[in-house]
Scaffold this motif. Structure first.
Motif, PDB file in Angstrom:
ATOM      1  N   LYS A   1      60.005  36.703  32.465  1.00 26.21           N
ATOM      2  CA  LYS A   1      60.584  36.074  33.645  1.00 26.21           C
ATOM      3  C   LYS A   1      59.949  34.918  34.242  1.00 26.21           C
ATOM      4  CE  LYS A   1      62.168  38.021  38.008  1.00 26.21           C
ATOM      5  NZ  LYS A   1      62.099  39.294  39.104  1.00 26.21           N
ATOM      6  N   ARG A   2      58.713  34.788  34.249  1.00 23.13           N
ATOM      7  CA  ARG A   2      58.218  33.709  35.184  1.00 23.13           C
ATOM      8  C   ARG A   2      58.128  32.448  34.185  1.00 23.13           C
ATOM      9  NH1 ARG A   2      54.338  35.583  38.834  1.00 23.13           N
ATOM     10  NH2 ARG A   2      53.400  33.851  38.628  1.00 23.13           N
ATOM     11  N   PRO A   3      58.500  31.439  34.811  1.00 19.45           N
ATOM     12  CA  PRO A   3      58.645  30.026  34.045  1.00 19.45           C
ATOM     13  C   PRO A   3      57.113  29.571  33.546  1.00 19.45           C
ATOM     14  CG  PRO A   3      58.975  29.774  36.357  1.00 19.45           C
ATOM     15  CD  PRO A   3      58.794  31.181  36.071  1.00 19.45           C
ATOM     16  N   ASP A   4      55.894  29.861  33.992  1.00 21.27           N
ATOM     17  CA  ASP A   4      54.684  29.322  33.825  1.00 21.27           C
ATOM     18  C   ASP A   4      54.033  30.431  32.954  1.00 21.27           C
ATOM     19  OD1 ASP A   4      54.309  31.717  35.652  1.00 21.27           O
ATOM     20  OD2 ASP A   4      52.870  30.576  36.614  1.00 21.27           O
ATOM     21  N   THR A   5      54.774  31.439  32.326  1.00 26.19           N
ATOM     22  CA  THR A   5      54.045  32.300  31.270  1.00 26.19           C
ATOM     23  C   THR A   5      54.154  31.695  30.123  1.00 26.19           C
ATOM     24  OG1 THR A   5      54.869  34.492  32.320  1.00 26.19           O
ATOM     25  CG2 THR A   5      54.128  34.433  29.928  1.00 26.19           C
ATOM     26  N   LYS A   6      52.920  31.554  29.501  1.00 25.41           N
ATOM     27  CA  LYS A   6      52.747  30.801  28.066  1.00 25.41           C
ATOM     28  C   LYS A   6      52.278  31.876  27.113  1.00 25.41           C
ATOM     29  CE  LYS A   6      52.913  26.683  29.498  1.00 25.41           C
ATOM     30  NZ  LYS A   6      54.404  26.191  29.536  1.00 25.41           N
ATOM     31  N   LEU A   7      52.978  31.809  25.736  1.00 25.15           N
ATOM     32  CA  LEU A   7      52.908  32.362  24.645  1.00 25.15           C
ATOM     33  C   LEU A   7      52.150  31.703  23.598  1.00 25.15           C
ATOM     34  CD1 LEU A   7      53.236  35.180  22.980  1.00 25.15           C
ATOM     35  CD2 LEU A   7      55.620  34.382  22.310  1.00 25.15           C
ATOM     36  N   LEU A   8      50.693  31.994  23.507  1.00 26.20           N
ATOM     37  CA  LEU A   8      50.051  31.194  22.263  1.00 26.20           C
ATOM     38  C   LEU A   8      50.099  32.056  20.973  1.00 26.20           C
ATOM     39  CD1 LEU A   8      47.095  28.925  22.671  1.00 26.20           C
ATOM     40  CD2 LEU A   8      46.466  31.183  21.185  1.00 26.20           C
ATOM     41  N   ILE A   9      50.443  31.234  19.971  1.00 23.64           N
ATOM     42  CA  ILE A   9      50.519  31.970  18.605  1.00 23.64           C
ATOM     43  C   ILE A   9      49.153  31.487  17.745  1.00 23.64           C
ATOM     44  CG2 ILE A   9      51.824  32.346  16.521  1.00 23.64           C
ATOM     45  CD1 ILE A   9      53.435  32.941  19.328  1.00 23.64           C
ATOM     46  N   ALA A  10      48.379  32.273  17.498  1.00 22.98           N
ATOM     47  CA  ALA A  10      47.156  32.138  16.959  1.00 22.98           C
ATOM     48  C   ALA A  10      47.240  32.258  15.387  1.00 22.98           C
ATOM     49  CB  ALA A  10      45.877  33.294  17.422  1.00 22.98           C
ATOM     50  N   VAL A  11      47.293  31.364  14.491  1.00 22.31           N
ATOM     51  CA  VAL A  11      47.724  31.276  13.111  1.00 22.31           C
ATOM     52  C   VAL A  11      46.459  30.595  12.620  1.00 22.31           C
ATOM     53  CG1 VAL A  11      49.395  30.235  11.762  1.00 22.31           C
ATOM     54  CG2 VAL A  11      50.177  30.655  13.718  1.00 22.31           C
ATOM     55  N   ASP A  12      46.231  31.315  11.405  1.00 20.92           N
ATOM     56  CA  ASP A  12      45.350  30.961  10.465  1.00 20.92           C
ATOM     57  C   ASP A  12      45.861  29.763   9.593  1.00 20.92           C
ATOM     58  OD1 ASP A  12      43.580  33.066  11.197  1.00 20.92           O
ATOM     59  OD2 ASP A  12      44.553  34.418   9.733  1.00 20.92           O
ATOM     60  N   ASP A  13      45.190  28.810   9.260  1.00 21.03           N
ATOM     61  CA  ASP A  13      45.531  27.427   8.792  1.00 21.03           C
ATOM     62  C   ASP A  13      45.903  27.668   7.201  1.00 21.03           C
ATOM     63  OD1 ASP A  13      42.920  27.416   7.395  1.00 21.03           O
ATOM     64  OD2 ASP A  13      42.426  25.640   7.926  1.00 21.03           O
TER      65      ASP A  13
END
Length: 160
Positions: free
Chosen positions: A28-40
């Protein structure tokens, strides 16, 4: 207060794409971030960067850490926030406005030291963990880096 979510993934791009898509629908919040932690070395997940283009999503592609805690702790420097939530690639958040609820729960204790957990996955452990920045800094990270794969959530809840 601002929420950053860190989603750990490992070679399940189909599940990852579905989890990201479903979770984004319920933020809902415009400032919420979703960081996707991916192995190279996770080519499938890396290729999703060209498909999933949302300003709330941050892609973190790095060599695989020696611990799951290290992977989750990426969010502390790559998407600093007041509250951090951890996720996995096979379990989307499907509660509308879940990010508002987490922020609300994080403010219950005015000293800034707070853990947020949801319903139990079994008789001992919750399916979702979140922590305030202040408590994460006091603990040396969201999760410890001493366990290669498992037990980070057990440790977290034991501290709580």
């Amino acid at each position: 207060m601002k929420l950053s979510i860190v989603l750990a993934t490992r070679k399940r791009p189909g599940m990852l794409a579905r989890t990201i898509e479903e979770t984004l629908k319920h933020i809902k919040r415009p400032d919420t971030k979703l960081l996707i932690a991916v192995d190279d070395d996770d080519d499938g997940a890396i290729s999703l960067q060209d498909v999933i283009k949302d300003p709330r999503v941050i892609w973190s592609v790095k060599p695989r850490e020696d611990s799951l805690g290290g992977k989750y702790n990426r969010v502390l420097t790559e998407a600093p926030a007041d509250v951090y939530m951890v996720m996995v690639d096979y379990a989307p958040c499907v509660t509308d406005g879940f990010d508002d609820l987490i922020i609300e729960a994080a403010q219950v204790y005015p000293d800034g030291y707070s853990m947020i957990v949801n319903h139990l996955a079994n008789q001992a452990f919750s399916q979702m963990n979140a922590v305030t920045h202040k408590l994460a800094m006091k603990m040396g990270g969201i999760y410890p880096t001493v366990f290669p794969y498992w037990f980070v959530d057990h440790w977290f809840q034991d501290i709580g």
